[in-house]
Design an enzyme around this catalytic site. Structure first.
Site, mmCIF file in Angstrom:
data_model
loop_
_atom_site.group_PDB
_atom_site.id
_atom_site.type_symbol
_atom_site.label_atom_id
_atom_site.label_comp_id
_atom_site.label_asym_id
_atom_site.label_seq_id
_atom_site.Cartn_x
_atom_site.Cartn_y
_atom_site.Cartn_z
ATOM 1 N N GLU A 312 0.824 -1.216 0.000
ATOM 2 C CA GLU A 312 0.000 0.000 0.000
ATOM 3 C C GLU A 312 0.857 1.265 0.000
ATOM 4 O O GLU A 312 0.627 2.200 0.762
ATOM 5 C CB GLU A 312 -0.975 -0.017 1.194
ATOM 6 C CG GLU A 312 -1.931 -1.199 1.148
ATOM 7 C CD GLU A 312 -3.003 -1.212 2.224
ATOM 8 O OE1 GLU A 312 -2.759 -0.692 3.320
ATOM 9 O OE2 GLU A 312 -4.084 -1.767 1.950
ATOM 10 N N ASP A 391 -8.708 -9.023 3.556
ATOM 11 C CA ASP A 391 -8.523 -7.923 4.495
ATOM 12 C C ASP A 391 -9.693 -7.808 5.469
ATOM 13 O O ASP A 391 -10.523 -6.915 5.327
ATOM 14 C CB ASP A 391 -8.367 -6.615 3.704
ATOM 15 C CG ASP A 391 -7.920 -5.468 4.582
ATOM 16 O OD1 ASP A 391 -7.582 -5.717 5.755
ATOM 17 O OD2 ASP A 391 -7.908 -4.325 4.088
ATOM 18 N N GLU A 419 -13.335 -2.464 11.380
ATOM 19 C CA GLU A 419 -13.192 -1.684 10.146
ATOM 20 C C GLU A 419 -14.244 -2.046 9.095
ATOM 21 O O GLU A 419 -14.894 -1.167 8.539
ATOM 22 C CB GLU A 419 -11.783 -1.902 9.583
ATOM 23 C CG GLU A 419 -11.571 -1.231 8.241
ATOM 24 C CD GLU A 419 -10.182 -1.456 7.676
ATOM 25 O OE1 GLU A 419 -9.347 -2.080 8.347
ATOM 26 O OE2 GLU A 419 -9.940 -1.008 6.531
HETATM 27 O O1 GCW Z 1 -7.295 -2.800 5.471
HETATM 28 C C1 GCW Z 1 -6.284 -1.961 5.308
HETATM 29 C C2 GCW Z 1 -6.727 -0.746 6.025
HETATM 30 C C3 GCW Z 1 -5.592 0.212 6.172
HETATM 31 C C4 GCW Z 1 -4.484 -0.509 6.924
HETATM 32 C C5 GCW Z 1 -4.074 -1.746 6.144
HETATM 33 C C6 GCW Z 1 -3.033 -2.584 6.869
HETATM 34 C C7 GCW Z 1 -2.879 0.424 8.429
HETATM 35 O O2 GCW Z 1 -7.796 -0.175 5.323
HETATM 36 O O3 GCW Z 1 -6.061 1.323 6.870
HETATM 37 O O4 GCW Z 1 -3.385 0.333 7.126
HETATM 38 O O5 GCW Z 1 -5.188 -2.562 5.941
HETATM 39 O O6 GCW Z 1 -3.439 -3.523 7.534
HETATM 40 O O7 GCW Z 1 -1.869 -2.314 6.750
#
Ligand code: GCW
Length: 709
Positions: A312, A391, A419
């Site tokens: 990311e 995720d 989340e």
């Molecule tokens: O799911 C995603 C989240 C991000 C997060 C990432 C991760 C901290 O939306 O906000 O970043 O995973 O786990 O690294």
């Protein structure tokens, strides 16, 4: 209201985090105490503890032992309505606390039923100078503290202590939480207010809440906390910042919680002044060693370092053509002399995937990246793996990587902060989901190899491993932004300690500790919590489609279209003909091939793939008939109507508790259920409308009136 324990010598930190409970039995609470409110017991129940000694004695001395004794004295006093006091020396009947070797000098103890290991505790009875005593003992001080919390929990739940002889052993050495706190005080995916650690680029002056958090964590056996976001600001390693972090470690220490931090892998270059962060460059290795040594000088019990790299947009070893093991090991080697560990996150994937290519699959990324590196990570490195391959969706299969590492330490990353599961605005008790993950049998080489035994290191005889919970509590009085959501934090800790506990027993403990013993209250709240995950799933993302939320925005509202036709790879591949990702080996992305053979067989065939993961593994037409006998599209309609109805029913169930719990919590939670009921209808209509637009197949029960646009 008179605060009884004020008379005792309780340190300020304990006083500040404790509620002042009335002795007449009137329920009183502050949310900050969460499940540690230790409300005064009903007089009759209190009488059953009349043989509990009034004096406590610690054998040996340490800050953790002193904390344990203070916790016992003040909390038992508060519950029982009689004063416990700390004795300076053996004096009649006592509750004796100390490490096994030291307690044995005082009294002849029998042998424990199993071997003690660090953090395990043993609560038993023995005679000291002919007086009957309760003994709380362990190999280390932290174990004694855990034993004290266990004893207090029993009293709070009215459990008998007669002839107590209980030995509890943690399932794994790593039982940590991660906080995604930014240094400016915001929290990524946090729904409980601002950071308890940071504000405006600095560590807060007032760390009362950090200490209170450590107390909560310790009460369920959590022994480590990473204080900053995995998307780490390099400044966390600045020379001037480290002494500030040390203040947080000071707040944690009395509770045996080790502090750790997340770092940016490019730190040697960004803040270290080097012209590289290549993990194989000797100057980079020296930089990490010097930095880690500097940390241990001020935080001698520092736990370790978490790394998110090549993910990311974060920089990582790929910048230099190095592997994740190279990156993990350079830090692991710096930590090793001090006993620390590095957690290297397996959440590595390309978020610019070409969605046109039907063979592309984000779910494959963790295994593809890490399986080939098995055996190349140092012993002080742990690969931290999210429970599922995507995720934290409302339902995913378990990550195949758990079975793909035989010569590498691993830890499971679970998400306490909701989340993708309603962000604490919807009730979603996640322990039943985590249980399914932990109990899932990978059948490696045809043998029983459940995930819980892989992560503990038991199956492949790894030196370490365990559990990480992404929690993200904040300054809100009730920590996570919702009182009922605290059951997830409690449950995470209890499962990390003992994954064999049932969801029912965990919630039963939590409800009694948090709301008291009224049978209707306990029954109702337990049932609401235990049903909440499946209800949430049914009106958001059934059949393993993943949460159909807006993945480009807040991850909260319905937004199924946001997943398609972009590089993030959370595709449902929904079109006019059908829906679902074909992840089979035969015709799809081949993801299923990452599992051990027996598991592959279950998922590869439509005949054996469970309905609740169908759309995760297969692309099918809307009229495909499920094992349940329904078509896919009808299931989506039914499940959304049913789920929204059940969410609506939560309100009436809660209303049966009026006047049975304190008015503040009653009203607050009622508001939340009323809100959730409305939101569930929004979800229902939005998803039903979407599937109707795609499939053009109406609901057999003709309910789409309000949804159909
Ligand atoms: O799911 C995603 C989240 C991000 C997060 C990432 C991760 C901290 O939306 O906000 O970043 O995973 O786990 O690294």
């Amino acid at each position: 209201m008179r605060c009884f324990f004020l008379k005792l010598a309780i340190p300020l930190s304990v006083l500040l985090v404790s509620s002042c409970a009335a002795l007449d039995g009137t329920p009183s609470h502050t949310d900050v105490d969460a499940w540690l409110r230790y409300a005064p017991l009903d007089k009759q129940v209190a009488r059953t503890y009349q043989n509990l000694p009034n004096k406590t004695l610690i054998v040996g001395d340490s800050i953790i032992l002193r904390t344990a004794e203070q916790e016992l004295v003040h909390s038992a006093t508060q519950m029982l309505g009689r004063t416990l006091t700390s004795a300076p020396a053996p004096d009649g009947s006592m509750i004796v606390m100390g490490k096994l070797g030291e307690v044995r000098v005082l009294t002849a103890l029998s042998s424990p039923s199993r071997n003690l290991i660090p953090d395990a505790y043993w609560i038993t009875t023995a005679k000291v100078h002919r007086s009957p005593c309760i003994v709380i003992t362990a190999l280390n001080d932290r174990g004694v503290l855990y034993g004290v919390f266990a004893l207090l929990s029993k009293i709070a739940r009215g459990e008998s202590l007669k002839g107590i002889n209980e030995l509890q052993v943690p399932s794994a050495p790593i039982r940590w939480v991660n906080q995604w706190d930014n240094l400016d005080g915001r929290i990524e995916r946090g729904y409980g207010g601002r950071s308890i650690f940071f504000s405006e680029g600095k560590v807060r002056d007032d760390l009362t809440r950090a200490a209170a958090y450590a107390r909560l964590l310790a009460s369920v056996g959590i022994n480590g906390c990473t204080i900053n976001n995995v998307n780490a600001a390099p400044q966390v390693l600045d020379d001037s910042f480290i002494p500030q972090i040390a203040r947080i470690a000071d707040a944690f220490r009395p509770w045996g919680v080790q502090l750790s931090i997340s770092v940016d892998l490019s730190s040697p270059k960004v803040i270290g002044g080097l012209d590289t962060f290549d993990p194989l460059d000797p100057l980079v290795a020296t930089w990490w060693q010097t930095k880690v040594d500097e940390i241990y000088r001020v935080i001698p019990d520092f736990g370790g370092i978490v790394v998110k790299a090549d993910s990311e947009g974060r920089l990582g070893p790929s910048s230099y053509g190095r592997t994740h093991a190279d990156a993990a090991n350079v830090i692991a080697r710096a930590l090793k002399p001090h006993g620390g560990v590095v957690f290297y996150r397996a959440f590595v994937y390309n978020h610019h995937l070409d969605w046109h290519d039907l063979k592309n699959d984000r779910a494959k990324a963790a295994y593809d990246n890490f399986h080939p590196l098995d055996g190349t990570f140092d012993d002080h490195a742990i690969v931290q793996i999210k429970n599922g391959p995507i995720d934290f969706q409302v339902r995913e299969p378990v990550s195949p990587l758990f079975a793909g590492l035989h010569r590498t330490n691993e830890a499971i990353e679970l998400q306490v902060t909701q989340e993708y599961t309603g962000q604490q605005k919807h009730l979603c008790f996640l322990v039943p989901m985590w249980k399914e993950v932990l109990d899932f049998d990978m059948r490696i080489d045809g043998a029983s190899t459940p995930v819980k035994d892989l992560i503990s290191g038991r199956i492949f005889h790894r030196p370490t491993g365990g559990f990480i919970g992404v929690v993200n509590v904040g300054l809100d009085d009730n920590w996570l932004g919702s009182p009922l959501a605290m059951a997830n934090l409690y449950g995470f800790g209890r499962l990390a300690w003992n994954p064999a506990l049932s969801a029912e027993s965990i919630i039963n403990e939590w409800t009694r500790l948090t709301f008291g013993a009224d049978p209707l209250v306990v029954r109702t709240i337990n049932s609401l919590q235990l049903n909440s995950w499946s209800v949430y799933e049914s009106y958001t993302g059934p059949l393993g489609a993943g949460t159909l939320t807006n993945i480009l925005g807040n991850h909260y509202e319905p937004g199924p279209e946001s997943s398609e036709e972009n590089g993030w790879g959370q595709w449902h591949r929904a079109d006019r003909q059908g829906i679902g990702m074909d992840r089979t080996v035969a015709t799809g992305t081949g993801y299923i091939g990452q599992y051990p053979e027996e598991v592959q067989k279950i998922y590869e065939s439509l005949a054996s793939c469970p309905d609740n993961l169908l759309l995760f593994f297969h692309h099918v037409s809307y009229t495909y008939v499920l094992h349940s006998g329904k078509t896919v599209v009808q299931h989506v309609y039914d499940s959304h109507y049913d789920g929204a109805q059940k969410a609506g029913d939560f309100v009436a169930q809660w209303e049966t508790l009026k006047d049975r719990i304190d008015a503040n919590r009653y009203a607050d939670i009622l508001d939340r259920f009323q809100y959730q009921a409305k939101e569930a209808v929004v979800w229902r209509d939005s998803i039903c409308n979407w599937i109707y637009r795609l499939s053009n197949i109406p609901d057999q029960k003709g309910r789409l009136g309000s949804a159909k646009k």
